[in-house]
Design a protein around this motif. Structure first.
Motif, PDB file in Angstrom:
ATOM      1  N   ASN A  87       0.822  -1.213   0.000  1.00 33.26           N
ATOM      2  CA  ASN A  87       0.000   0.000   0.000  1.00 33.26           C
ATOM      3  C   ASN A  87       0.849   1.253   0.000  1.00 33.26           C
ATOM      4  O   ASN A  87       0.674   2.147  -0.819  1.00 33.26           O
ATOM      5  N   LEU A  88       1.780   1.295   0.940  1.00 34.13           N
ATOM      6  CA  LEU A  88       2.598   2.493   1.066  1.00 34.13           C
ATOM      7  C   LEU A  88       3.504   2.658  -0.148  1.00 34.13           C
ATOM      8  O   LEU A  88       3.637   3.756  -0.698  1.00 34.13           O
ATOM      9  N   ALA A  91       1.576   3.950  -3.044  1.00 32.49           N
ATOM     10  CA  ALA A  91       1.229   5.366  -2.840  1.00 32.49           C
ATOM     11  C   ALA A  91       2.436   6.249  -3.145  1.00 32.49           C
ATOM     12  O   ALA A  91       2.310   7.319  -3.741  1.00 32.49           O
ATOM     13  N   LEU A  92       3.618   5.790  -2.757  1.00 38.53           N
ATOM     14  CA  LEU A  92       4.821   6.584  -3.018  1.00 38.53           C
ATOM     15  C   LEU A  92       5.162   6.600  -4.501  1.00 38.53           C
ATOM     16  O   LEU A  92       5.633   7.610  -5.026  1.00 38.53           O
ATOM     17  N   ALA A  94       2.998   6.574  -6.844  1.00 40.98           N
ATOM     18  CA  ALA A  94       2.087   7.585  -7.387  1.00 40.98           C
ATOM     19  C   ALA A  94       2.604   8.985  -7.059  1.00 40.98           C
ATOM     20  O   ALA A  94       2.649   9.863  -7.914  1.00 40.98           O
ATOM     21  N   TYR A  95       3.039   9.145  -5.825  1.00 41.51           N
ATOM     22  CA  TYR A  95       3.506  10.452  -5.360  1.00 41.51           C
ATOM     23  C   TYR A  95       4.717  10.932  -6.157  1.00 41.51           C
ATOM     24  O   TYR A  95       4.792  12.097  -6.545  1.00 41.51           O
ATOM     25  N   ILE A 144      14.307   3.401  -2.301  1.00 41.57           N
ATOM     26  CA  ILE A 144      13.272   3.618  -1.294  1.00 41.57           C
ATOM     27  C   ILE A 144      12.838   2.249  -0.800  1.00 41.57           C
ATOM     28  O   ILE A 144      12.562   1.364  -1.603  1.00 41.57           O
ATOM     29  N   PHE A 170      11.401   3.402   4.970  1.00 44.07           N
ATOM     30  CA  PHE A 170      10.133   3.505   5.696  1.00 44.07           C
ATOM     31  C   PHE A 170       9.906   2.329   6.637  1.00 44.07           C
ATOM     32  O   PHE A 170       8.887   2.285   7.316  1.00 44.07           O
ATOM     33  N   LEU A 188       6.851   6.257  10.342  1.00 47.09           N
ATOM     34  CA  LEU A 188       5.535   6.897  10.440  1.00 47.09           C
ATOM     35  C   LEU A 188       4.911   6.720  11.812  1.00 47.09           C
ATOM     36  O   LEU A 188       4.309   7.652  12.358  1.00 47.09           O
TER      37      LEU A 188
ATOM     38  N   ASN B  87      -4.309   8.143  -2.513  1.00 48.90           N
ATOM     39  CA  ASN B  87      -3.386   7.007  -2.418  1.00 48.90           C
ATOM     40  C   ASN B  87      -2.658   6.983  -1.090  1.00 48.90           C
ATOM     41  O   ASN B  87      -2.627   5.971  -0.399  1.00 48.90           O
ATOM     42  N   ALA B  91      -3.151   4.463   2.153  1.00 49.67           N
ATOM     43  CA  ALA B  91      -2.007   3.667   2.614  1.00 49.67           C
ATOM     44  C   ALA B  91      -1.792   3.887   4.108  1.00 49.67           C
ATOM     45  O   ALA B  91      -1.483   2.947   4.856  1.00 49.67           O
ATOM     46  N   PHE B  96      -2.013   2.395   9.839  1.00 43.44           N
ATOM     47  CA  PHE B  96      -2.344   2.676  11.236  1.00 43.44           C
ATOM     48  C   PHE B  96      -3.508   1.856  11.775  1.00 43.44           C
ATOM     49  O   PHE B  96      -3.950   2.069  12.904  1.00 43.44           O
TER      50      PHE B  96
END
Lengths: 210, 210
Positions: A87-88, A91-92, A94-95, A144, A170, A188, B87, B91, B96
């Motif tokens: 998931n993360l 998302a990254l 995409a970012y 990453i 991360f 996080l 996104n 994530a 969390f």
DNA sequence: GCCTGTGAAGCTATTCACAGCT
DNA sequence: AGCTGTGAATAGCTTCACAGGC
């Protein structure tokens, strides 16, 4: 110098916005205002990289951006890879690929066969075994890590072995890498803990024993 | 004290792992090893929160965790909300809420009608207009912002108006909030810039003009 | 007058190094 | 002997405050 580098990257982004909005000069207190730092520190940061303004107009935005680009080695292109398309990770991807991103996220890796050979935002996802070939081919120098904690150290080892020189990590643990590799940890859960803490205990309250 | 708080949160996590693995005592240099910090700073951090070990066995893990729990106000429960189910937002919801997460992410918000009324990992997504009601109902005190930069300030204003006391902000700008609200910025692009920079310019190299 | 550049002061964070305990 | 707790030293970062320029 570490904090200074962080702020300089921010200044550069803000200055590009200002330029886009048609501004040509900016004073230290204005850059301070939009960046959230003090005017004194803005002046000192710019002094540190050897850019000089004039008392009359402050700093010339265009020239300052060029100076910052040189500082951040503008002509060079550094390719990025990402390991862990969860998931993360996705998302990254995409970012860091969105619109006119100036980052070159050239490949992702995951151990899940269902993800391999897919493309996320145009970024191909490979099996982890391909990492040596892909990194060499695409001359990636920064990685990453968005895999679970259990796998993060072995991924870091792989990256190091393949001459990755910087890691944005991360995974919630401290990676063991040689001194020649720079690691930036983004934990996080810890950042959230910090907010939870300071949302109650405001910074330096006058009460309390110390 | 800010850095100390960050490390203490990390120690707590690591100590819980150690306890799970059956360890009962730990020396400062061991905690230093697994946390990636120095033994001296570990001792000073623990001294700062008033926990004392013994030269014989070092620190008693269970008691130290309890002490840290008190420090982080353990009995209290702080509810979290997240605004921006893009996104990155989704994530983070996954992050969390996963397995035995000790965080209480009680609601998400998004302006996109297609997302409203969905549940992400069990976390309900509401329309932004509901924020006042939901925050009051669920007594949320900390918010996570994962909306685009353009909307971040107005979301922050909304949070402040609804008595949110801490914000974890992923939008790339500096938020304007009253002093009583704590903001922690996580600017992913800047962190990546920093890694890109230091992957080339290793920290304090002896060469160069200064 | 209002700006920049900067020495000096002030703060904060980290490490050193060692006395004291077991 | 090997650890902790901690004063003192050091390093790093930020602000103060003001000389000098237009």
């Amino acid at each position: 110098m570490e904090k200074t580098v962080e702020r300089l990257a921010l200044y550069r982004r803000l200055l590009k916005n200002q330029l886009r909005n048609g501004k040509t000069y900016i004073y230290s207190h204005q850059l301070a205002e939009i960046s959230g730092y003090s005017a004194a520190i803005v002046r000192r940061d710019l002094m540190n990289i050897g850019y000089y303004g004039t008392p009359r107009h402050g700093y010339e935005i265009k020239a300052l951006i060029e100076c910052l680009d040189v500082f951040f080695d503008k002509p060079d292109v550094k390719n990025l890879i990402l390991v862990g398309a969860g998931n993360l990770g996705r998302a990254l991807i995409a970012y860091f690929t969105k619109d006119k991103s100036e980052y070159n996220l050239v490949a992702a890796f995951d151990s899940d066969p269902l993800k391999v050979n897919l493309k996320y935002n145009g970024c191909p996802c490979h099996s982890l075994e391909k990492i040596a070939d892909v990194v060499a081919d695409l001359k990636a120098s920064v990685g990453i890590i968005t895999v679970p904690a259990e796998n993060a150290q072995s991924v870091a080892d792989l990256m190091v072995k393949n001459r990755i020189k910087g890691i944005l990590n991360f995974a919630p643990l401290s990676l063991n890498v040689p001194d020649s590799v720079y690691v930036e940890n983004v934990d996080l859960a810890l950042m959230l803990e910090k907010v939870l803490y300071f949302s109650v205990h405001r910074r330096q309250e006058e009460t309390g024993k110390k």
